[in-house]
Design an enzyme around this catalytic site. Structure first.
Site, PDB file in Angstrom:
ATOM      1  CG  ASP A   2      -0.271  -0.069   2.538  1.00  8.70           C
ATOM      2  OD1 ASP A   2       0.689  -0.840   2.665  1.00  8.70           O
ATOM      3  OD2 ASP A   2      -0.696   0.637   3.478  1.00  8.70           O
ATOM      4  CD  GLU A  29       4.237   0.478   6.720  1.00  4.86           C
ATOM      5  OE1 GLU A  29       5.077   0.800   7.576  1.00  4.86           O
ATOM      6  OE2 GLU A  29       3.790   1.280   5.859  1.00  4.86           O
ATOM      7  CD  GLU A  30       2.755   3.978   4.042  1.00  2.92           C
ATOM      8  OE1 GLU A  30       2.819   4.604   5.119  1.00  2.92           O
ATOM      9  OE2 GLU A  30       3.695   3.903   3.250  1.00  2.92           O
TER      10      GLU A  30
END
Length: 378
Positions: A72, A134-135
């Site tokens: 992502d 992850e972000e």
């Protein structure tokens, strides 16, 4: 480099901002790896709108090298781009596009070296991992962990390819983020002192969090390897009120803490909860603060003497450091996998910015590191 640049062009074209699906990118990587005889495991999210991917090639044994990347990227809305964010464009040594640095550049090199490894007689396995979300706080790998543990086995080391300018990061802080839901009493502003304002409570709570931050700075653990050498508490947003003449009966405070490995996050969480109780104590039955966890990820603290660090230094030529930003490396480390963070690009100079780019020279350095890692498996 031709293959990795072709792959990077494909990856940038996938709009994998965290609030959108990553399934097209995962399908591309899955097909790419299956065509090269990798053993591939797709790990879908509960919503089935996203998925992670684990694959390996070589002997089905412990050991080997694990390479890890997230799929992502952060949004482009609100940023002024002079180039199309989801199209790879070149200007001299610079390759522009959302995610070139964070971290599709490494992902492209990871897939390219997988192609090379598929044509070699490996004596130890090459393992690759692609995560999602992850972000927004390393949410995806947290959800994947239960499925990953039996698949990963015990690699000799893991390299998480976040942008470090090819330096070897052996540490970063852990993080917990929260939404504090504050409840007070509504009323006419002409009679405001008769009511408990949720906004006032929220501001009192922010002041209490600032006092905790001051205490961490004065008396908490310190690690001078970091730019900010102590654990931190940060308030990012407050929302409250519907009209000027109404005492607000609700408020929301979004905040986080980032902790050194030496500071127990559970102890910090208890202090934060106790601060909420202290703020509401003068108003029994009329004021409440409820804390809701949004995301959490562990820190990374790999010993500089760990053999994984020396191996990665030999492959990359970089120096050992610690980084301010968080990564998924702590999750892998908690699975007893010696883990470092090392990848192309600069988070400070390029990550999350408009006109994000990565230099081709950084990609070349990464390619050489991964080629040496694969040679280690022969």
């Amino acid at each position: 480099m031709t293959l990795s640049l072709d792959i990077l062009e494909r990856l940038i074209a996938f709009d994998t901002v965290s609030h959108r699906s990553n399934l097209d990118l995962i399908a591309f990587a899955e097909d790419f790896l299956r065509a090269r005889q990798f053993r591939v495991h797709r790990i879908p999210d509960l919503t089935e709108a996203k998925a992670g991917l684990y694959a390996e090639i070589g002997p089905q044994t412990d050991g080997g090298v694990l390479l890890s990347a997230h799929s992502d990227v952060v949004p482009v809305e609100g940023q002024v781009w002079t180039r199309p964010p989801f199209q790879l464009t070149r200007d001299g040594d610079r390759l522009y596009g959302r995610g070139t640095t964070d971290m599709k550049g490494f992902l492209a090199e990871m897939l390219a070296i997988s192609d090379s490894a598929s044509r070699k007689a490996l004596k130890a396995p090459l393992k690759v991992l692609i995560s999602y979300d992850e972000e927004i706080g390393c949410v995806g790998i947290d959800r994947m962990s239960a499925r990953l543990k039996p698949l990963l086995g015990h690699p000799e080391l893991a390299i998480v390819g976040e942008p470090t300018e090819m330096q070897i990061a052996i540490g970063h802080k852990g993080k917990r983020s929260y939404a504090a839901q504050v409840t007070g009493q509504a009323g006419h502003s002409a009679l405001a002192p008769r009511f408990v304002s949720a906004l006032h409570l929220a501001l009192d709570y922010v002041a209490a969090l600032r006092n905790l931050q001051d205490g961490l700075e004065r008396n908490g653990s310190r690690d001078d390897s970091y730019d900010i050498p102590y654990s931190t508490i940060h308030v990012g947003r407050i929302h409250s009120g519907t009209a000027l003449n109404i005492v607000p009966d609700s408020a929301e405070v979004l905040f986080e803490f980032r902790h050194l490995a030496e500071d127990d996050p559970d102890s910090l969480a208890r202090m934060i909860a106790e601060a909420a109780d202290t703020v509401t104590a003068p108003h029994p039955g009329a004021a409440f603060i409820e804390l809701h966890s949004l995301a959490t990820y562990p820190g990374l603290a790999t010993a500089a003497s760990n053999p994984a660090v020396n191996l990665t230094r030999n492959w990359s030529g970089g120096q050992v450091c610690k980084v301010a930003f968080g990564t998924e490396a702590g999750f892998l480390s908690e699975l007893n996998i010696p883990t470092v963070v090392c990848g192309p690009g600069s988070m400070v100079d390029q990550g999350h910015k408009p006109d994000e780019y990565i230099s081709e020279m950084q990609l070349i350095k990464c390619s050489k590191m991964l080629a040496r890692a694969v040679n280690h498996l022969l």
